[in-house]
Write a protein that holds these residues in place. Structure first.
Motif, PDB file in Angstrom:
ATOM      1  N   THR A 132       0.828  -1.203   0.000  1.00  0.00           N
ATOM      2  CA  THR A 132       0.000   0.000   0.000  1.00  0.00           C
ATOM      3  C   THR A 132       0.868   1.261   0.000  1.00  0.00           C
ATOM      4  OG1 THR A 132      -1.678  -1.159   1.268  1.00  0.00           O
ATOM      5  CG2 THR A 132      -1.824   1.233   1.209  1.00  0.00           C
ATOM      6  N   PRO A 133       0.636   2.199  -0.919  1.00  0.00           N
ATOM      7  CA  PRO A 133       1.424   3.437  -0.920  1.00  0.00           C
ATOM      8  C   PRO A 133       1.313   4.173   0.407  1.00  0.00           C
ATOM      9  CG  PRO A 133       0.172   3.233  -2.943  1.00  0.00           C
ATOM     10  CD  PRO A 133      -0.310   2.152  -2.037  1.00  0.00           C
ATOM     11  N   TYR A 134       2.445   4.613   0.929  1.00  0.00           N
ATOM     12  CA  TYR A 134       2.485   5.328   2.200  1.00  0.00           C
ATOM     13  C   TYR A 134       1.875   6.707   2.020  1.00  0.00           C
ATOM     14  CZ  TYR A 134       4.440   7.529   6.388  1.00  0.00           C
ATOM     15  OH  TYR A 134       4.611   8.192   7.575  1.00  0.00           O
ATOM     16  N   ASN A 135       1.065   7.124   2.995  1.00  0.00           N
ATOM     17  CA  ASN A 135       0.397   8.422   2.906  1.00  0.00           C
ATOM     18  C   ASN A 135       0.462   9.165   4.241  1.00  0.00           C
ATOM     19  OD1 ASN A 135      -1.000  10.408   1.504  1.00  0.00           O
ATOM     20  ND2 ASN A 135      -3.003   9.619   2.126  1.00  0.00           N
ATOM     21  N   GLY A 136       1.508   8.901   5.030  1.00  0.00           N
ATOM     22  CA  GLY A 136       1.635   9.541   6.327  1.00  0.00           C
ATOM     23  C   GLY A 136       2.601  10.709   6.299  1.00  0.00           C
ATOM     24  N   THR A 137       3.051  11.106   7.479  1.00  0.00           N
ATOM     25  CA  THR A 137       3.984  12.222   7.613  1.00  0.00           C
ATOM     26  C   THR A 137       5.381  11.805   7.173  1.00  0.00           C
ATOM     27  OG1 THR A 137       2.718  13.040   9.503  1.00  0.00           O
ATOM     28  CG2 THR A 137       4.957  13.902   9.206  1.00  0.00           C
ATOM     29  N   LYS A 138       6.028  12.657   6.390  1.00  0.00           N
ATOM     30  CA  LYS A 138       7.349  12.338   5.874  1.00  0.00           C
ATOM     31  C   LYS A 138       8.448  12.818   6.822  1.00  0.00           C
ATOM     32  CE  LYS A 138       6.743  12.154   0.878  1.00  0.00           C
ATOM     33  NZ  LYS A 138       7.362  12.582  -0.378  1.00  0.00           N
ATOM     34  N   ALA A 139       9.494  12.006   6.929  1.00  0.00           N
ATOM     35  CA  ALA A 139      10.702  12.443   7.622  1.00  0.00           C
ATOM     36  C   ALA A 139      11.512  13.332   6.678  1.00  0.00           C
ATOM     37  CB  ALA A 139      11.525  11.236   8.053  1.00  0.00           C
ATOM     38  N   ASN A 140      12.379  14.137   7.218  1.00  0.00           N
ATOM     39  CA  ASN A 140      13.222  14.979   6.371  1.00  0.00           C
ATOM     40  C   ASN A 140      14.302  14.161   5.671  1.00  0.00           C
ATOM     41  OD1 ASN A 140      11.961  17.486   6.840  1.00  0.00           O
ATOM     42  ND2 ASN A 140      13.038  17.719   8.787  1.00  0.00           N
ATOM     43  N   PHE A 141      14.877  13.216   6.399  1.00  0.00           N
ATOM     44  CA  PHE A 141      15.969  12.420   5.824  1.00  0.00           C
ATOM     45  C   PHE A 141      15.959  11.032   6.455  1.00  0.00           C
ATOM     46  CE2 PHE A 141      20.452  10.973   6.051  1.00  0.00           C
ATOM     47  CZ  PHE A 141      20.688  10.838   4.693  1.00  0.00           C
ATOM     48  N   THR A 142      16.182  10.012   5.625  1.00  0.00           N
ATOM     49  CA  THR A 142      16.208   8.632   6.100  1.00  0.00           C
ATOM     50  C   THR A 142      17.270   7.853   5.327  1.00  0.00           C
ATOM     51  OG1 THR A 142      13.843   8.685   6.606  1.00  0.00           O
ATOM     52  CG2 THR A 142      14.857   6.523   6.422  1.00  0.00           C
ATOM     53  N   ILE A 143      17.952   6.965   6.018  1.00  0.00           N
ATOM     54  CA  ILE A 143      18.927   6.074   5.391  1.00  0.00           C
ATOM     55  C   ILE A 143      18.256   4.720   5.214  1.00  0.00           C
ATOM     56  CG2 ILE A 143      21.250   5.099   5.534  1.00  0.00           C
ATOM     57  CD1 ILE A 143      21.952   7.383   7.442  1.00  0.00           C
ATOM     58  N   VAL A 144      18.351   4.176   4.021  1.00  0.00           N
ATOM     59  CA  VAL A 144      17.538   3.028   3.630  1.00  0.00           C
ATOM     60  C   VAL A 144      18.395   1.885   3.106  1.00  0.00           C
ATOM     61  CG1 VAL A 144      15.678   2.255   2.088  1.00  0.00           C
ATOM     62  CG2 VAL A 144      15.660   4.587   3.002  1.00  0.00           C
ATOM     63  N   THR A 145      18.002   0.662   3.465  1.00  0.00           N
ATOM     64  CA  THR A 145      18.588  -0.532   2.862  1.00  0.00           C
ATOM     65  C   THR A 145      17.513  -1.602   2.806  1.00  0.00           C
ATOM     66  OG1 THR A 145      20.521  -2.004   2.860  1.00  0.00           O
ATOM     67  CG2 THR A 145      19.423  -1.663   4.971  1.00  0.00           C
ATOM     68  N   TYR A 146      17.877  -2.781   2.341  1.00  0.00           N
ATOM     69  CA  TYR A 146      16.957  -3.912   2.309  1.00  0.00           C
ATOM     70  C   TYR A 146      17.712  -5.161   2.762  1.00  0.00           C
ATOM     71  CZ  TYR A 146      19.338  -5.275  -2.003  1.00  0.00           C
ATOM     72  OH  TYR A 146      20.291  -5.642  -2.908  1.00  0.00           O
TER      73      TYR A 146
END
Length: 424
Positions: free
Chosen positions: A144-158
């Motif tokens: 489901t596409p996220y529709n909440g409050t966004k953070a300014n910056f995030t570090i992402v991996t999988y």
């Protein structure tokens, strides 16, 4: 199969033509021979036209539900033909909404489509909402596409099955270097036991594990050879943060907050920022991929390839429209991301000149670099930095090394540094 039969027929016609030339009556007019030559040329032209039309059809076809699941909307006002699926998808959504209002019954569909309708139309039937909540509680994967409050910056991996040790040390490394930053780890198929182990190290307000569902996408997307899931992960992360740093879980941060802030300032100008390599894009990209972007492989002979080990992205309309959309359209089209004859090993970099195709295709990384080259008119200085910096921002740690380090730390479990995350 049709193409194969047509080629066999053409070969037979060519052989027959040679026989007529060799053994036919010399100097006499031969209407049959002329007819065969005309038919051969006509069939060749039709064959080429069919290939061209077939390729264009493949470039334009993409199921609208994938665009919806990835959060694209009609705000992308471009004249590119790729926008047609967006319009069709939106029209389909409106039709579903009207049908639901008339019948007062929930729309029947797959789990991801049910979640999507629940998100966009909050007035859905309460029984459907209860069912969705029950499914999520059973660790159903989300698209489901996220529709909440966004953070300014995030570090992402999988993380995938067997990679948890590397993901744990990735989280620990960043928590040490950048303790105030948010982390997202996308679970793309780890076992329940490994998920519990990962969650023990990432269980605070600054670190989250997202169990993501790839089964709603084409079956080839989760192939570790093509990495077609990487643009999907990045696109979802851009719906959760205004700026993201995507890295592979084997990358380790050497720099600190000051270096990060300098890079963030630069990426805000371009929208995308990575590190290039000495390898030419043409060397690591199967020639058939360029056709899907209506570009010539020779134009990329001197364009340096950006590595996807670590790349910054900013959530802007420009990045969504010019980078993410064409990249994802290729990643979700098998003939584009994985052309016939492509392989991930057997690279021959000793070919002269060095920009010749090495025989080794980089799949999603190749598509990403072609998109960047087309968007910035083959100027890699707009979106990349040299990888051979005096003090690199990152270094790599193999899965084998990470497993040994983690096992060693567990044997000395008296140290509290194994759990660096706190709510502070």
């Amino acid at each position: 199969m049709r193409t194969k039969h047509l080629i066999l027929i053409l070969i037979g016609v060519i052989i027959a033509t040679i026989v007529f030339i060799a053994f036919g009556p010399a100097g006499e007019p031969n209407d049959s021979f002329k007819h065969i030559v005309v038919q051969t040329h006509q069939q060749l032209k039709e064959f080429q036209e069919n290939l061209r039309v077939g390729l264009e059809r493949k470039k334009l076809e993409l199921e609208p539900k994938y665009l919806l699941l990835l959060g694209f909307s009609s705000s992308l006002n471009t004249n590119d033909a790729s926008q047609q699926p967006l319009a069709n998808a939106q029209q389909q959504q409106q039709q579903q909404q009207q049908q639901q209002q008339k019948t007062d019954t929930p729309v029947v569909g797959r789990h991801a489509e049910q979640e999507l309708n629940e998100l966009r139309y909050q007035g859905s039937n309460s029984l459907q909402s209860a069912t969705n909540r029950q499914q999520k509680s059973q660790r159903k994967r989300i698209t489901t596409p996220y529709n909440g409050t966004k953070a300014n910056f995030t570090i992402v991996t999988y993380v995938q099955e067997g990679q948890v040790a590397s993901a744990i040390l990735w989280a620990q490394n960043i928590a040490t270097k950048l303790p105030s930053e948010y982390l997202l780890i996308y679970d793309l198929g780890v076992s329940e036991e490994q998920l519990r182990s990962l969650s023990a190290y990432c269980n605070s307000s600054r670190c989250a594990v997202i169990t993501y569902d790839l089964s709603e996408f084409p079956s080839f997307v989760d192939d570790q050879r093509t990495h077609a899931y990487r643009p999907i992960v990045i696109k979802d992360a851009l719906m959760r943060a205004k700026c993201v740093l995507f890295t592979e879980n084997y990358m380790r941060l050497r720099g600190g907050q000051r270096e990060l802030q300098e890079l963030q300032k630069r990426v805000m100008v371009s929208g995308v920022l990575g590190w290039n390599t000495p390898t030419a894009v043409s060397s690591r990209t199967h020639p058939k991929m360029f056709d899907y972007f209506e570009s010539d492989a020779d134009d990329f002979n001197f364009l340096r390839m950006v590595d996807l080990d670590a790349v910054f992205f900013v959530d802007t309309l420009f990045v969504t429209e010019k980078i993410m959309l064409p990249w994802l359209r290729c990643a979700l089209t098998m003939e584009c991301i994985d052309p016939i004859g492509a392989q991930s090993n057997g690279c021959k970099y000793n070919k002269k000149p060095s920009y010749r195709y090495s025989g080794c295709h980089a799949y999603d990384a190749s598509a990403f670099n072609v998109v960047l080259g087309v968007t910035w008119h083959l100027d890699d200085t707009k979106y990349s930095l040299p990888a051979n910096a005096a003090v690199p921002m990152f270094y790599k740690e193999t899965l084998e090394q990470a497993t040994k380090i983690l096992e060693s730390r567990r044997r000395n479990s008296s140290s509290t540094s194994d759990h660096p995350f706190t709510e502070d």
